[in-house]
Design a protein around this motif. Structure first.
Motif, short mmCIF file in Angstrom:
data_model
loop_
_atom_site.label_atom_id
_atom_site.label_comp_id
_atom_site.label_asym_id
_atom_site.label_seq_id
_atom_site.Cartn_x
_atom_site.Cartn_y
_atom_site.Cartn_z
N THR A 134 -17.04 2.38 -8.07
CA THR A 134 -17.24 2.63 -9.50
C THR A 134 -16.29 3.70 -10.01
O THR A 134 -15.69 3.57 -11.08
CB THR A 134 -18.70 3.06 -9.76
N ALA A 135 -16.14 4.77 -9.23
CA ALA A 135 -15.23 5.85 -9.62
C ALA A 135 -13.80 5.32 -9.73
O ALA A 135 -13.07 5.67 -10.66
CB ALA A 135 -15.32 6.99 -8.62
N VAL A 136 -13.41 4.49 -8.78
CA VAL A 136 -12.05 3.94 -8.81
C VAL A 136 -11.86 3.04 -10.02
O VAL A 136 -10.85 3.11 -10.72
CB VAL A 136 -11.77 3.15 -7.51
N LEU A 137 -12.86 2.20 -10.29
CA LEU A 137 -12.76 1.30 -11.44
C LEU A 137 -12.67 2.05 -12.75
O LEU A 137 -12.02 1.60 -13.71
CB LEU A 137 -13.96 0.34 -11.45
N HIS A 138 -13.31 3.20 -12.82
CA HIS A 138 -13.28 4.04 -14.05
C HIS A 138 -12.05 4.94 -14.08
O HIS A 138 -11.87 5.70 -15.05
CB HIS A 138 -14.55 4.88 -14.13
N VAL B 57 -13.05 -1.12 2.15
CA VAL B 57 -12.64 -0.29 1.03
C VAL B 57 -11.14 -0.40 0.80
O VAL B 57 -10.66 -0.47 -0.34
CB VAL B 57 -13.05 1.18 1.27
N ALA B 58 -10.38 -0.44 1.90
CA ALA B 58 -8.92 -0.55 1.79
C ALA B 58 -8.53 -1.86 1.12
O ALA B 58 -7.60 -1.91 0.30
CB ALA B 58 -8.29 -0.45 3.18
N LEU B 59 -9.22 -2.94 1.46
CA LEU B 59 -8.96 -4.23 0.82
C LEU B 59 -9.27 -4.16 -0.68
O LEU B 59 -8.54 -4.73 -1.50
CB LEU B 59 -9.78 -5.33 1.48
N PHE B 60 -10.35 -3.47 -1.02
CA PHE B 60 -10.70 -3.28 -2.43
C PHE B 60 -9.58 -2.51 -3.15
O PHE B 60 -9.15 -2.88 -4.25
CB PHE B 60 -12.02 -2.52 -2.54
N LEU B 61 -9.09 -1.45 -2.52
CA LEU B 61 -8.03 -0.65 -3.14
C LEU B 61 -6.74 -1.45 -3.28
O LEU B 61 -6.05 -1.34 -4.30
CB LEU B 61 -7.78 0.60 -2.29
N GLY C 179 -6.56 -4.61 -3.70
CA GLY C 179 -6.79 -5.52 -4.81
C GLY C 179 -6.61 -4.87 -6.17
O GLY C 179 -6.28 -5.54 -7.15
N ARG C 180 -6.83 -3.55 -6.22
CA ARG C 180 -6.64 -2.80 -7.46
C ARG C 180 -5.21 -2.27 -7.56
O ARG C 180 -4.90 -1.46 -8.44
CB ARG C 180 -7.62 -1.61 -7.52
N ASP C 181 -4.33 -2.73 -6.67
CA ASP C 181 -2.93 -2.31 -6.62
C ASP C 181 -2.77 -0.83 -6.31
O ASP C 181 -1.81 -0.19 -6.74
CB ASP C 181 -2.20 -2.66 -7.93
N LEU C 182 -3.74 -0.30 -5.57
CA LEU C 182 -3.66 1.09 -5.11
C LEU C 182 -3.26 1.07 -3.63
O LEU C 182 -4.01 1.49 -2.75
CB LEU C 182 -5.00 1.80 -5.31
N LYS D 9 -2.51 -1.99 7.98
CA LYS D 9 -1.66 -0.83 7.73
C LYS D 9 -0.18 -1.23 7.79
O LYS D 9 0.64 -0.77 6.98
CB LYS D 9 -1.97 0.27 8.75
N PHE D 10 0.15 -2.11 8.74
CA PHE D 10 1.53 -2.56 8.88
C PHE D 10 1.96 -3.35 7.64
O PHE D 10 3.05 -3.12 7.09
CB PHE D 10 1.66 -3.43 10.12
N ASP D 11 1.10 -4.28 7.20
CA ASP D 11 1.44 -5.08 6.02
C ASP D 11 1.62 -4.20 4.79
O ASP D 11 2.54 -4.41 3.99
CB ASP D 11 0.34 -6.12 5.76
N LEU D 12 0.75 -3.24 4.63
CA LEU D 12 0.85 -2.35 3.48
C LEU D 12 2.12 -1.50 3.54
O LEU D 12 2.79 -1.27 2.52
CB LEU D 12 -0.38 -1.44 3.42
N SER D 13 2.45 -1.03 4.72
CA SER D 13 3.65 -0.20 4.86
C SER D 13 4.90 -0.99 4.49
O SER D 13 5.84 -0.44 3.88
CB SER D 13 3.75 0.35 6.28
#
Length: 255
Positions: free
Chosen positions: A16-20, A41-45, A47-50, A64-68
């Motif tokens: 909720t905090a992230v969405l706001h 949580v990381a997948l959620f982030l 998805g929010r382009d964070l 972590k590798f894919d994100l890097s």
């Protein structure tokens, strides 16, 4: 206390905090999240382009590798690739190499393709860099690994006509070696013809062996352009047409 409800509530509060957009509150809640939920949580982030935050949160090495890679954080990607077993790491090194090319990190791309065993891409990279020493090493590696076609292509790009002939002979391709030598390394033709004939005789094909002409035995069949080709290969051309041929031989040796 209902532990399951407590864990669920902390996740909801964080999301909720992230969405706001209240990232300060999210940062305060993050340390309270259960470790087994961090990957979700990381997948959620993500998805929010964070993605930067997702990279910090996830505990899954593959994620972590894919994100890097997505973030061009290649140093992190390299650390992960070095930490996994060889069969799995080859795929990761290939991905690192591709991404390194996109961000102009050629030295890293070279290392990555070497570790990935991607010799074809490595050849193209070394050609673009003009790295003759690296190409010679690549040709040797390709030959050791049984990739004779790639080794031949690399030597040809280097203009190493005699080495190309040697490779064709070592791989029992004397006919191809003879045709190649006639065009690019005429001084090698007599030796190649001898090898070709010997191979045919060992296969009880003496009649065919006798039909393969040799420059020293049938010089009249090699009259057209033969002496000029030998002179050009040796760098002794004189007239303008021969000089053009000599230039071609020189280019083959230096490109």
């Amino acid at each position: 206390m209902d532990l399951g409800h407590s864990l669920s509530s902390s996740i909801v509060e964080y999301q909720t905090a992230v969405l706001h957009g209240d990232m300060d509150s999210a940062a305060e809640i993050l340390p309270t999240l259960p470790e087994e939920q961090l990957n979700k949580v990381a997948l959620f982030l993500e998805g929010r382009d964070l993605k930067e935050l997702a990279l910090q949160v996830t505990t899954d090495p593959d994620h972590k590798f894919d994100l890097s890679l997505q973030l061009n954080d290649l140093d992190t990607a390299v650390r992960i690739a070095r930490s996994v077993s060889e069969p799995e790491s080859e795929t990761k090194w290939k991905a690192i190499g591709d991404r390194a090319l996109m961000v102009w990190r050629f030295d890293l791309a070279r290392e990555a393709f070497e570790k990935a065993g991607d010799l074809s891409t490595l050849m193209l990279l070394l050609l673009s860099m003009g790295d003759r020493e690296g190409l010679h090493k690549l040709a040797a590696t390709a030959e050791e690994k049984g990739a004779e076609n790639l080794a031949f292509a690399t030597l040809f790009q280097l203009g190493e006509a005699k080495l190309c002939v040697d490779l064709l002979l070592k791989t029992n391709r004397a006919p191809e070696a003879a045709l190649f030598a006639r065009t690019y390394a005429p001084s090698e033709v007599p030796n190649v013809v001898d090898v070709w004939r010997d191979e045919l005789r060992t296969k009880n094909q003496g009649k065919i062996a006798g039909s393969v002409v040799h420059p020293s035995e049938h010089a009249e069949l090699f009259e057209e352009g033969w002496e000029e080709a030998l002179a050009c290969e040796a760098g002794l051309c004189t007239n303008s047409r021969d000089v053009a041929k000599q230039t071609s031989f020189a280019v083959n040796r230096t490109t």
